[in-house]
Design an enzyme around this catalytic site. Structure first.
Site, PDB file in Angstrom:
ATOM      1  CG  ASP A  46      44.871  35.320  41.568  1.00 50.27           C
ATOM      2  OD1 ASP A  46      43.972  35.064  40.755  1.00 50.27           O
ATOM      3  OD2 ASP A  46      44.975  34.720  42.661  1.00 50.27           O
ATOM      4  CE  LYS A 144      42.697  32.197  41.874  1.00 53.47           C
ATOM      5  NZ  LYS A 144      43.083  32.676  43.216  1.00 53.47           N
ATOM      6  CB  CYS A 189      47.053  31.784  43.109  1.00 56.36           C
ATOM      7  SG  CYS A 189      46.064  32.123  44.592  1.00 56.36           S
TER       8      CYS A 189
HETATM    9  C1  VGL Z   1      47.100  34.339  46.687  1.00 62.45           C
HETATM   10  C2  VGL Z   1      47.452  34.348  48.954  1.00 62.45           C
HETATM   11  C3  VGL Z   1      46.119  34.565  49.171  1.00 62.45           C
HETATM   12  C4  VGL Z   1      47.684  34.231  45.319  1.00 62.45           C
HETATM   13  C5  VGL Z   1      45.766  34.564  46.893  1.00 62.45           C
HETATM   14  O1  VGL Z   1      47.094  34.776  44.360  1.00 62.45           O
HETATM   15  O2  VGL Z   1      48.765  33.607  45.195  1.00 62.45           O
HETATM   16  N1  VGL Z   1      47.937  34.225  47.711  1.00 62.45           N
HETATM   17  N2  VGL Z   1      45.284  34.680  48.149  1.00 62.45           N
END
Ligand code: VGL
Ligand code: ZN
Length: 243
Positions: A46, A144, A189
């Site tokens: 991410d 995802k 994540c």
């Molecule tokens: C994430 C909060 C919400 C992350 C993703 O990538 O850690 N955190 N969605």
């Protein structure tokens, strides 16, 4: 008269102990560098505009992981990238619940869900990978969190702990045994991906300085504790042999 030789002997022993201690420390230190092999994969979680300054859910210092990951990439023959990829009106968005504010929680069918600002909506510039992330050799981008009613911090399975993303099967079919997890955010994540990788039977390392955390109500310390309990190894990018 007997005092003099005894004192000399003691001094000599102390000096010898110190020198041999250092001599022993050097080879052990050098031997701990990890050389990724054909059975190793770097997972880059991410590293998207949404999680970097200017994005919708910025992680403090998020941009700082980019040069660290770009450099690490040279040491890996196998690289997998993930993207948080939510529908508009996603179940993890506070805006989907009247009266709820970001960073509050709610109960969903699969458990407690932290409610986030709207972030990483499919196809938006906010959801794109950071433009400075340079991973030309990456072989798979896995998305995802695309089911409207369910979140997925983990790149392996969604929040119900049943729905697979397919990443475990992909890595196993590619003969991967060890995964090295980097990216954003350490306590969400990255941590869930690392713990589920353990669950799927991989040897798992989190490269700490290639991650940054959200740290919501002590979530970072809690995540490291849970990861350690599951056998996730915490290392630094300097522990990986440079390309
Ligand atoms: C994430 C909060 C919400 C992350 C993703 O990538 O850690 N955190 N969605
Ligand atoms: Zn998300």
């Amino acid at each position: 008269m007997h005092d003099i030789p005894r004192r000399t002997l003691l001094k000599a022993t102390a000096a010898f102990g110190l020198v041999s201690g250092l001599g022993l420390a050097m080879p052990i230190f050098a031997a701990t560098k990890i050389k990724p092999d054909g059975k190793s994969a770097l997972i880059v979680v991410d590293v998207q505009n949404c999680f970097i300054d200017g994005g919708t859910l910025p992680v403090k210092g998020g941009a700082e992981v980019v040069p660290v990951i770009n450099k690490l990439a040279g040491s890996f023959g196998n690289i997998v990238v993930t993207q948080d990829w939510h529908t508009p009106g996603h179940a993890s968005f506070a805006s989907s619940y009247p009266g709820k504010k970001p960073f509050e929680t709610t109960r969903l069918s699969y458990g407690t869900q932290v409610l986030w600002p709207d972030h990483c909506v499919q196809g938006t510039d906010d959801a794109a990978l950071d433009k400075d992330l340079k991973l030309p050799t990456a072989q798979l981008i896995i998305r995802k969190g695309f089911h409207k009613d369910m979140d997925s911090y983990s790149a392996f399975e969604e929040a119900d702990h049943k729905t697979a993303t397919g990443l475990g099967g992909y890595l196993k079919q590619r003969g991967i045994k060890k995964v090295f997890v980097t990216g954003l955010a350490t306590d969400f994540c990255v941590a869930w991906t690392a713990m589920d990788a353990r669950k799927a039977g991989f040897e798992v390392y989190v490269i700490e300085d290639a991650t940054r955390a959200i740290d919501l109500n002590g979530s970072l310390a809690a995540a490291w504790k849970q990861m350690a309990a599951k056998g996730v190894k915490r290392i630094q990018s300097a522990d990986i042999e440079s390309a």
